[in-house]
Design an enzyme around this catalytic site. Structure first.
Site, PDB file in Angstrom:
ATOM      1  N   ASN A 355       6.597  17.918  -7.108  1.00  0.00           N
ATOM      2  CA  ASN A 355       5.177  17.697  -6.846  1.00  0.00           C
ATOM      3  C   ASN A 355       4.725  18.355  -5.575  1.00  0.00           C
ATOM      4  OD1 ASN A 355       2.918  15.744  -5.348  1.00  0.00           O
ATOM      5  ND2 ASN A 355       2.817  15.592  -7.642  1.00  0.00           N
ATOM      6  N   GLY A 398       3.612  13.742  -3.492  1.00  0.00           N
ATOM      7  CA  GLY A 398       4.232  14.779  -2.585  1.00  0.00           C
ATOM      8  C   GLY A 398       2.789  15.501  -2.068  1.00  0.00           C
ATOM      9  N   HIS A 400       1.253  17.980  -3.800  1.00  0.00           N
ATOM     10  CA  HIS A 400       0.288  17.988  -4.894  1.00  0.00           C
ATOM     11  C   HIS A 400      -0.738  16.742  -4.873  1.00  0.00           C
ATOM     12  CE1 HIS A 400      -1.577  18.678  -8.921  1.00  0.00           C
ATOM     13  NE2 HIS A 400      -1.237  19.917  -8.780  1.00  0.00           N
ATOM     14  N   CYS A 401      -0.074  15.623  -4.873  1.00  0.00           N
ATOM     15  CA  CYS A 401      -0.754  14.241  -4.864  1.00  0.00           C
ATOM     16  C   CYS A 401      -1.743  14.224  -3.516  1.00  0.00           C
ATOM     17  CB  CYS A 401       0.128  13.184  -4.885  1.00  0.00           C
ATOM     18  SG  CYS A 401       1.101  12.833  -6.429  1.00  0.00           S
ATOM     19  N   MET A 402      -1.197  14.761  -2.260  1.00  0.00           N
ATOM     20  CA  MET A 402      -1.727  14.396  -1.092  1.00  0.00           C
ATOM     21  C   MET A 402      -3.041  15.519  -0.931  1.00  0.00           C
ATOM     22  SD  MET A 402       0.917  13.391   1.755  1.00  0.00           S
ATOM     23  CE  MET A 402       1.590  14.867   1.566  1.00  0.00           C
TER      24      MET A 402
END
Length: 413
Positions: A355, A398, A400-402
């Site tokens: 991620n 990670g 990408h999510c944040m």
């Protein structure tokens, strides 16, 4: 120049939304963490320090970083925006009838800074300026929340998804996250950074409306990738439903925003809740992937039909990796698998090793703890910038999510 639109997963990133840990995370306890979709409580001070490091490393690459709490504060300075949010957040359905008027009056007069903190961080009964009363007030007891905290705002990827020159505002799967969509919609509609462009038609809301009950048509942005060349990849697993994928595809096709949607049916599991937890784009032809899951993904291709509103549907025999390469017009992808032996691979995937967020072609930000996967990425020619994931990763997300990219360049092939 229109400073909105996401046209790839790895083109130069120019503008991004993040949300630093704060009051909502201070309210996480071992007793409520699971309900709020966290696996553990955070050391909040350290998480904020690590998040600041993450933001500074993006800014050092010339990326404009917009912090969601600050955006929300600036949004609710506008009386119309404040009313729009509170009309939907503070009503009989949400807070009952007994305290409604007193609560609304208190929030109406509150400073924009404090209101934004409470809208994300929640309001406990201890913070009310009056004694809780009525059915709802007594039901809450001594430590309940009048407005629950929203710690998952740390992962702004999910509540909206920028797809080419527009955005979806996503009806989310778990009730703990649904209020996020209301807040991000308000930012897009009312904040000075976004409202002029929205009102001028420089970007559109393709799909989603917090005023509507979408039923089982749920979507989250960790499943959505504006892949490039008019193609969109959308995962269907724990959080994003086929009903939502069909509706998104239909809206994109009607607006001429996309020519192909690849729907990726995934196993329903916590460790692979979104497509981006097992598959991320790192360079023009390089991806990182957890193949234990990716090899089990069944893909479907959706294209505009011959008649208005019609969608052509095909069950694919090709692997996700080959379809993703086809969308980019290249022969194949260089797949960097999760690193280590069987046990380490599973650990690093759980710790968001796949991620990662691309800042430009061949440059990604990853958690430092995923040493095996990061080493393999570097051997593949990818520059890996690391940040600490010891605290930030406790919510299962990670880099990408944040991040919610709102302006990213296309990539030519």
């Amino acid at each position: 120049m229109i400073e909105f639109g996401v046209h790839s997963e790895v083109g130069k990133l120019r503008k991004v939304i993040v949300c630093r840990p704060g009051l909502a995370h201070s309210r996480l306890t071992p007793g409520n963490a699971a309900q709020l979709l966290y696996d553990d409580v955070l050391w909040v001070q350290q998480a904020r320090t690590d998040h600041m490091d993450f933001c500074m490393k993006m800014e050092s690459r010339g990326i404009k970083v917009l912090e969601f709490g600050q955006l929300l504060e600036e949004t609710v300075r506008d009386k119309g925006a404040r009313n729009w949010i509170l009309d939907r957040r503070i009503n009989e359905n949400q807070v009952g009838v007994g305290m409604l008027n007193e609560l609304r009056s208190w929030l109406d007069d509150m400073s924009a800074e404090q209101l934004a903190i409470y809208l994300i961080g929640g309001i406990s009964v201890h913070e009310l300026p009056f004694k809780p009363h009525g059915m709802f007030g007594n039901y809450l007891g001594g430590d309940g929340f009048v407005i629950p905290p929203l710690p998952n705002t740390q992962f702004p990827r999910d509540n909206s998804s920028w797809i080419y020159n527009g955005v979806t505002v996503n009806p989310m799967f778990w009730p703990a996250r649904r209020p996020e969509t209301l807040l991000v919609t308000a930012v897009y509609r009312f904040h000075p950074e976004f409202a002029p462009a929205f009102n001028n038609g420089d970007f559109k809301i393709w799909w989603g409306d917090p005023d509507l009950d979408h039923g089982p048509a749920t979507a989250e942005g960790g499943d959505v990738m504006a892949w490039g060349n008019g193609s969109v990849l959308i995962g269907m697993g724990e959080r994003t439903s086929p009903q939502a994928v069909g509706q998104i595809a239909k809206r994109l096709f009607e607006q001429g925003a996309a020519t192909r949607v690849i729907a990726c049916q995934m196993p329903r599991s916590r460790s692979a809740m979104h497509l981006d937890t097992v598959f991320s784009h790192c360079d023009r032809d390089v991806v990182t992937a957890f193949t234990d899951v990716c090899d089990e993904i069944q893909c479907y291709t959706l294209r505009p039909g011959d008649h208005a509103g019609q969608i052509d549907f095909r069950k694919e025999k090709k692997h996700l990796f080959q379809l993703a390469a086809d969308c980019l017009g290249i022969k194949k992808l260089n797949v960097v698998q999760t690193g280590g032996d069987h046990y380490q691979k599973e650990r690093e995937q759980w710790d968001d090793g796949n991620n990662v967020i691309a800042l430009e072609p061949g440059v990604v930000v990853a958690y430092d703890r995923n040493t095996y996967t990061n080493t393999l990425l570097r051997k593949a020619g990818v520059e890996v910038i690391t940040v600490s994931g010891a605290e930030l990763g406790r919510g299962r997300g990670g880099g990408h999510c944040m991040t919610c990219p709102v302006w990213r360049d296309p990539v030519s092939y």
